[in-house]
Scaffold this active site. Sequence first.
Site, short mmCIF file in Angstrom:
data_model
loop_
_atom_site.label_atom_id
_atom_site.label_comp_id
_atom_site.label_asym_id
_atom_site.label_seq_id
_atom_site.Cartn_x
_atom_site.Cartn_y
_atom_site.Cartn_z
N LYS A 13 0.83 -1.21 0.00
CA LYS A 13 0.00 0.00 0.00
C LYS A 13 0.86 1.26 0.00
O LYS A 13 0.66 2.16 -0.79
CB LYS A 13 -0.85 0.11 1.28
CG LYS A 13 -1.83 -0.97 1.52
CD LYS A 13 -2.67 -0.63 2.75
CE LYS A 13 -1.88 -0.66 4.06
NZ LYS A 13 -1.48 -2.02 4.47
N ARG A 88 -9.62 1.24 8.52
CA ARG A 88 -9.19 -0.11 8.82
C ARG A 88 -10.24 -0.88 9.59
O ARG A 88 -10.00 -2.00 10.03
CB ARG A 88 -7.93 -0.03 9.68
CG ARG A 88 -6.67 -0.56 9.04
CD ARG A 88 -5.57 -0.33 10.04
NE ARG A 88 -4.39 -1.09 9.79
CZ ARG A 88 -3.34 -0.66 9.09
NH1 ARG A 88 -3.37 0.53 8.52
NH2 ARG A 88 -2.28 -1.41 8.98
N ARG A 123 12.05 -6.36 4.89
CA ARG A 123 11.55 -5.02 4.63
C ARG A 123 12.34 -3.99 5.43
O ARG A 123 12.65 -4.18 6.59
CB ARG A 123 10.06 -4.94 5.02
CG ARG A 123 9.54 -3.51 4.89
CD ARG A 123 8.09 -3.49 4.63
NE ARG A 123 7.31 -3.42 5.85
CZ ARG A 123 6.04 -3.06 5.89
NH1 ARG A 123 5.41 -2.77 4.77
NH2 ARG A 123 5.39 -3.02 7.02
N ARG A 155 11.15 -1.90 10.98
CA ARG A 155 10.09 -1.55 11.94
C ARG A 155 9.99 -2.59 13.04
O ARG A 155 10.04 -3.78 12.78
CB ARG A 155 8.75 -1.45 11.21
CG ARG A 155 8.54 -0.09 10.58
CD ARG A 155 7.39 -0.10 9.64
NE ARG A 155 6.19 -0.74 10.18
CZ ARG A 155 5.05 -0.80 9.53
NH1 ARG A 155 4.95 -0.28 8.32
NH2 ARG A 155 4.00 -1.39 10.06
N ARG A 166 -0.84 -8.84 13.08
CA ARG A 166 -1.34 -7.80 12.16
C ARG A 166 -2.19 -8.42 11.07
O ARG A 166 -3.19 -7.86 10.65
CB ARG A 166 -0.17 -7.02 11.58
CG ARG A 166 0.40 -6.03 12.59
CD ARG A 166 1.82 -5.63 12.26
NE ARG A 166 1.90 -4.88 11.02
CZ ARG A 166 3.03 -4.75 10.33
NH1 ARG A 166 4.14 -5.31 10.76
NH2 ARG A 166 3.04 -4.04 9.23
P1 ADP Z 1 0.86 -2.11 7.74
O1 ADP Z 1 -0.26 -1.86 6.80
O2 ADP Z 1 2.07 -2.61 7.06
O3 ADP Z 1 0.45 -2.91 8.95
P2 ADP Z 1 0.82 0.64 8.75
O4 ADP Z 1 2.02 1.50 8.77
O5 ADP Z 1 -0.30 1.02 7.88
O6 ADP Z 1 1.40 -0.78 8.35
O7 ADP Z 1 0.26 0.44 10.24
C1 ADP Z 1 1.08 0.09 11.32
C2 ADP Z 1 0.27 -0.02 12.60
O8 ADP Z 1 -0.31 1.26 12.94
C3 ADP Z 1 -0.93 -0.97 12.54
O9 ADP Z 1 -0.56 -2.30 12.80
C4 ADP Z 1 -1.85 -0.37 13.62
O10 ADP Z 1 -1.41 -0.75 14.92
C5 ADP Z 1 -1.61 1.12 13.49
N1 ADP Z 1 -2.60 1.74 12.57
C6 ADP Z 1 -2.32 2.31 11.35
N2 ADP Z 1 -3.44 2.78 10.77
C7 ADP Z 1 -4.46 2.51 11.62
C8 ADP Z 1 -5.87 2.72 11.59
N3 ADP Z 1 -6.48 3.31 10.54
N4 ADP Z 1 -6.61 2.31 12.65
C9 ADP Z 1 -6.03 1.71 13.71
N5 ADP Z 1 -4.71 1.46 13.80
C10 ADP Z 1 -3.93 1.86 12.78
#
Ligand code: ADP
Length: 213
Positions: A13, A88, A123, A155, A166
Amino acid sequence: MNLIIMGAPGAGKGTQAELISKRENIPAISTGQILREAMREGTDLGRIAARYVESGALVPDDIVIGIVKDHLTSDACRDGFILDGFPRSVAQAEALKKTGVRIDAVLVIDVPDERIIRRMSGRQVCRCGASFHTEYLPPKVEDVCDKCGSKLFIRDDDKPETVANRLKTYHEYTEPLIDFYRREGLLVKVEGQEKVEDTTELVRQALSKAGAE
Ligand code: ADP
Ligand code: ZN
């Protein structure tokens, strides 16, 4: 163009969001990146977020909804935006709908779980939002960001146990949004490929076919 990009963690994404952002000259808003920045800075938001992010859970809806609303109403989003990692959950999607902000398309990058797990090892990310992979998308100089020259890092939540959580969170809370947006007639789905350029091309075709670009 007002675009949402969805997909499992590591589906690509963020990478596609960055590319579209550059091409269309509209900002990519990554809730994950905003939360990580707050965690790095040790703000109140960061301290709260850390508890959830580190275990692979979702940060509570009201917190992320607040963050996204602030961004969407800012001047930077006047000519369009890409939401990467939001919504999400169904509650987040409903909150977004309630703001009345128009969404042109919801792009889903589909990648099977086995491939996700393979991809997450290797990654590397940059604080500027760029992400790389030692095997699939190596930076020009080892451990250094092509885009801004900062040192790349892994990360904390990319460790295997957290990745599994996740993925579970994705299937449970985020995947139902695919039906939500299909019903709204906004869904555009592509299969994430091994090569970034191949996914980019599929995304470009799919969005132009959907009339979103
Ligand atoms: P990925 O899609 O690779 O898991 P992100 O950087 O999008 O990575 O998200 C990392 C973490 O941040 C998620 O696992 C969650 O804990 C938190 N997070 C990100 N966006 C949201 C959201 N819209 N709602 C709730 N938690 C979020
Ligand atoms: Zn960088």
